[in-house]
Motif scaffolding. Sequence first.
Motif, PDB file in Angstrom:
ATOM      1  N   ARG A 126       0.833  -1.213   0.000  1.00 54.88           N
ATOM      2  CA  ARG A 126       0.000   0.000   0.000  1.00 54.88           C
ATOM      3  C   ARG A 126       0.861   1.255   0.000  1.00 54.88           C
ATOM      4  N   SER A 127       2.018   1.179   0.670  1.00 55.10           N
ATOM      5  CA  SER A 127       2.876   2.370   0.760  1.00 55.10           C
ATOM      6  C   SER A 127       3.417   2.786  -0.603  1.00 55.10           C
ATOM      7  N   VAL A 133       3.110  12.602   0.909  1.00 51.08           N
ATOM      8  CA  VAL A 133       4.075  12.277   1.956  1.00 51.08           C
ATOM      9  C   VAL A 133       3.353  11.814   3.208  1.00 51.08           C
ATOM     10  N   GLU A 134       2.252  12.486   3.534  1.00 56.39           N
ATOM     11  CA  GLU A 134       1.511  12.136   4.747  1.00 56.39           C
ATOM     12  C   GLU A 134       1.011  10.694   4.693  1.00 56.39           C
ATOM     13  N   GLU A 135       0.538  10.258   3.526  1.00 58.25           N
ATOM     14  CA  GLU A 135       0.057   8.882   3.385  1.00 58.25           C
ATOM     15  C   GLU A 135       1.205   7.893   3.535  1.00 58.25           C
ATOM     16  N   PHE A 136       2.335   8.222   2.931  1.00 54.18           N
ATOM     17  CA  PHE A 136       3.490   7.336   3.064  1.00 54.18           C
ATOM     18  C   PHE A 136       3.904   7.209   4.529  1.00 54.18           C
ATOM     19  N   ASP A 183      12.190   6.337  -2.227  1.00 56.27           N
ATOM     20  CA  ASP A 183      12.810   5.166  -2.858  1.00 56.27           C
ATOM     21  C   ASP A 183      13.726   4.443  -1.877  1.00 56.27           C
ATOM     22  N   ASN A 184      14.516   5.200  -1.154  1.00 56.26           N
ATOM     23  CA  ASN A 184      15.422   4.603  -0.172  1.00 56.26           C
ATOM     24  C   ASN A 184      14.650   3.909   0.947  1.00 56.26           C
ATOM     25  N   ALA A 185      13.566   4.543   1.378  1.00 59.60           N
ATOM     26  CA  ALA A 185      12.754   3.949   2.445  1.00 59.60           C
ATOM     27  C   ALA A 185      12.119   2.643   1.987  1.00 59.60           C
ATOM     28  N   HIS A 186      11.590   2.625   0.748  1.00 58.49           N
ATOM     29  CA  HIS A 186      11.003   1.390   0.211  1.00 58.49           C
ATOM     30  C   HIS A 186      12.036   0.268   0.184  1.00 58.49           C
ATOM     31  N   ARG A 187      13.242   0.593  -0.263  1.00 61.91           N
ATOM     32  CA  ARG A 187      14.308  -0.413  -0.335  1.00 61.91           C
ATOM     33  C   ARG A 187      14.650  -0.942   1.054  1.00 61.91           C
TER      34      ARG A 187
END
Length: 233
Positions: A126-127, A133-136, A183-187
């Motif tokens: 979902r992220s 940004v708030e949703e992420f 992108d870094n956070a997803h990784r």
Amino acid sequence: MALTDDAIDKIKAMIVAGELAPGSRLPKEEILAGQLGLSRNSLREAVRALTAMRILITRQGDGTYVSSLEPHLLLESLSFAADVSQGATALQLLQVRRLLEPQATGLAAPLLKEQDLQELRNILDRSRTVTTVEEFVAHDIAFHLRIVEAVGNPVLSMLLQVLSTRTQRVRIVRGSRTRDALDNAHRDHEQILDALRSRDALLAASAATVHITAVEQWLATSLTDVPEEPLTC
């Protein structure tokens, strides 16, 4: 203010001594003020302050009671301080988070059930579909909190929420180049989940350390470096 502080200290002393137990009702205002040698105004100010700290609770039409005094309840009052923290203070909070959260992530590795891991997978999926940004950040908080909750220590869960609140996380992401930050956070999240799926506590703790350290390093650099171009929000 000194009189109010004195009143706060006297009420706290009664609680510590066991004269006012968790869940017990405070004596009537005039009785307690006389017992403590305080003016009723000083006592009222002290009660307001202790209520804000979640040490006391006021029940409309019923009186004032000592709260349950559970540590996770008392820690909630610190959330505002974390919300407004910026600069060096925000960095200090991140440093404490780095000391605690990787260990909690490692402890969670053998405790998470298959349905928990699937829930974490769903959160990450979902992220990747959010548009703000708030949703992420909402999904980011849910991901890390779900991991820590597996440890079964509500004090630890609340402390880590206090150390990195929603407001603080949004501010950090917006202060960085947002696309790169996401992108870094997803990784990093994927690496944490992979380690949890493998039940490798050390690898899970290491992945969480890398994730938090990257944010900490960015924030430390931002305190000393002035970007040559405006950052994307």
